[in-house]
Design an enzyme around this catalytic site. Structure first.
Site, PDB file in Angstrom:
ATOM      1  N   SER A   1      83.392  28.020  25.748  1.00 12.50           N
ATOM      2  CA  SER A   1      83.058  29.433  25.973  1.00 12.50           C
ATOM      3  C   SER A   1      84.193  30.385  25.656  1.00 12.50           C
ATOM      4  O   SER A   1      83.992  31.612  25.697  1.00 12.50           O
ATOM      5  CB  SER A   1      82.595  29.638  27.418  1.00 12.50           C
ATOM      6  OG  SER A   1      81.263  29.212  27.572  1.00 12.50           O
TER       7      SER A   1
ATOM      8  N   LYS B   1      83.543  33.136  23.180  1.00 14.51           N
ATOM      9  CA  LYS B   1      83.012  34.457  23.526  1.00 14.51           C
ATOM     10  C   LYS B   1      84.063  35.547  23.369  1.00 14.51           C
ATOM     11  O   LYS B   1      83.727  36.745  23.347  1.00 14.51           O
ATOM     12  CB  LYS B   1      82.448  34.430  24.942  1.00 14.51           C
ATOM     13  CG  LYS B   1      81.237  33.490  25.089  1.00 14.51           C
ATOM     14  CD  LYS B   1      80.695  33.479  26.505  1.00 14.51           C
ATOM     15  CE  LYS B   1      79.408  32.663  26.609  1.00 14.51           C
ATOM     16  NZ  LYS B   1      79.655  31.239  26.837  1.00 14.51           N
TER      17      LYS B   1
ATOM     18  N   SER C   1      79.929  34.441  31.780  1.00 16.49           N
ATOM     19  CA  SER C   1      80.029  33.511  30.646  1.00 16.49           C
ATOM     20  C   SER C   1      78.642  33.135  30.131  1.00 16.49           C
ATOM     21  O   SER C   1      78.364  31.986  29.791  1.00 16.49           O
ATOM     22  CB  SER C   1      80.811  32.249  31.028  1.00 16.49           C
ATOM     23  OG  SER C   1      81.208  31.538  29.870  1.00 16.49           O
TER      24      SER C   1
ATOM     25  N   LYS D   1      89.500  34.514  29.327  1.00 16.32           N
ATOM     26  CA  LYS D   1      88.232  33.790  29.261  1.00 16.32           C
ATOM     27  C   LYS D   1      88.430  32.298  29.472  1.00 16.32           C
ATOM     28  O   LYS D   1      89.390  31.715  28.968  1.00 16.32           O
ATOM     29  CB  LYS D   1      87.563  34.013  27.889  1.00 16.32           C
ATOM     30  CG  LYS D   1      86.140  33.499  27.813  1.00 16.32           C
ATOM     31  CD  LYS D   1      85.190  34.314  28.666  1.00 16.32           C
ATOM     32  CE  LYS D   1      83.832  33.650  28.807  1.00 16.32           C
ATOM     33  NZ  LYS D   1      83.860  32.479  29.718  1.00 16.32           N
TER      34      LYS D   1
END
Length: 390
Positions: A73, A76, A133, A235
């Site tokens: 993730s 992202k 997320s 993140k």
């Protein structure tokens, strides 16, 4: 490269060296991490770890930083970058509603829990992307901007090349596992740096701790936001193939660090290892300013110009990050040909300043600080005569 100590006639640099034990430098975005520290980094459970001091561009730790890895993730971050860019260019806005397709709605893994057939504002999708997320939010943003996720992935790859992320290739907007979807710890650090530098007005989304959508309140998955360590983004990521990962950035005592770790064995390790590595980076090093942009470095002779010399400057702040015990390793070399041939134009690159320290090196362009036209007529004739009779 031959190493030379600071020349005693270089007053600006000499003053800077005299202040090394006291100086610190505020965060200033650098183009690319350019130098490495000689200090021995700690051992870490992470398969990949990359730590950079953004105040000077110094890489403090690089464990397998160029190895290909699954970003999970942390992908992202690139999705958010392209959304921010589209907003600043007027291609969309925070209030623009994007439709939620069946493809977005049915995404598995972490989700924002959007409803199929609904329309959701870009700002809410961003929060769903970065706080929750949400894989569903990632697909909705990708389709809203590019028409399809595959077309958005093409934009991701084009942007990666533009930013210098040479070890990255994206297949989707969420980080869903795919054998051709990969990056490196170095590339994620570069992307994180650009997020902070290029779009500071949006960086607060990375630090929001909770977001509620469709009656479901979720907490930010970045564990460091809940610790008093100074981290304010960016993140997390986790897949079976990638392990547990985190890109984190924060500021302490005027120094902004950025850390990428991946391949950690557990969520607890993702909590503990980044704190330990960031503490090491903040506590074991200091940022030392040498020159400010526009400060005269030297005055260099000019060949056959209306003036006999020209001051040279740097176009950017010059600073280094050092462990205090490594201060004596600092060496600086001017690389230019004297005298400089005329004509010379203000801002023209006339040489380089090489800063060499503790196993690292960075090169900064030296710029002419004034125009020096070529000598003409009697002036040129007189200069030629003076050369003949020396």
């Amino acid at each position: 490269m031959t190493r030379f100590p600071i020349l005693p006639t270089r007053r600006s640099l000499r003053r800077a060296l005299a202040a090394l034990s006291f100086a610190t430098l505020p965060f200033a975005a650098m183009a690319v991490p350019v130098a490495a520290s000689a200090a021995t980094p700690p051992e870490t459970l992470a398969r990949q770890a990359f730590l950079v001091d953004l105040s000077t561009g110094t890489v403090l730790m690089d464990k397998n930083g160029e190895d290909r890895m699954a970003p999970s993730s942390m992908t992202k971050m690139m999705t958010a970058y392209l959304v921010y860019e589209a907003i600043t260019k007027g291609a969309t806005s925070l209030d623009t509603p994007f439709p939620v397709s069946q493809a977005a709605w049915k995404m598995g893994g972490s989700r924002m829990f959007v409803k199929m057939g609904s329309s959701v504002r870009v700002e809410d999708l961003l929060r769903g992307l970065l706080v929750d997320s949400g894989n569903d939010a990632a697909v909705a943003l990708a389709e809203g901007l590019a028409g399809s996720e595959s077309a958005f992935a093409e934009r991701m790859n084009a942007k990666a090349q533009e930013l210098g992320m040479r070890g990255s290739h994206f297949m989707n907007a969420s980080g869903w596992p795919h054998p051709d979807h990969y990056t490196t710890a170095h590339d994620l650090a570069l992307l994180g740096m650009h997020l902070i530098r290029d779009f500071p007005q949006f960086y607060h989304y990375e630090a929001e701790r909770t977001f509620t959508w469709n009656g479901i309140k979720q907490g930010n998955r970045n564990p460091l936001l809940y610790h008093p360590v100074g981290v304010d983004g960016i993140k997390t990521g986790h897949t079976d193939v990638g392990g547990f990962g985190l890109t984190a950035s924060g500021e302490r005592n005027g120094r902004r660090l950025l850390l990428v770790v991946n391949g950690l064995p557990s969520a607890q390790a993702r909590n503990d290892e980044p704190i330990r590595l960031l503490d090491w980076g903040w506590n074991g090093f200091r940022a030392y300013p040498l020159l400010r942009a526009g400060e005269t470095v030297d005055t260099v002779p000019v060949w056959m110009g209306e003036a006999d010399s020209v001051p040279v400057v740097t176009g950017q702040d010059v600073a280094v990050t050092l462990a205090p015990q490594d201060r004596d390793s600092l060496r600086v070399e001017e690389k230019l040909t004297e005298p400089l041939p005329s004509p010379i134009h203000r801002g023209q690159v006339v040489g380089q300043l090489v800063v060499d320290y503790a196993g690292g090196e960075r090169t900064v362009d030296l710029l002419a600080a004034a125009d020096v036209p070529a000598a003409g007529g009697l002036t040129a004739f007189g200069k030629k005569l003076s050369l003949l009779f020396r």
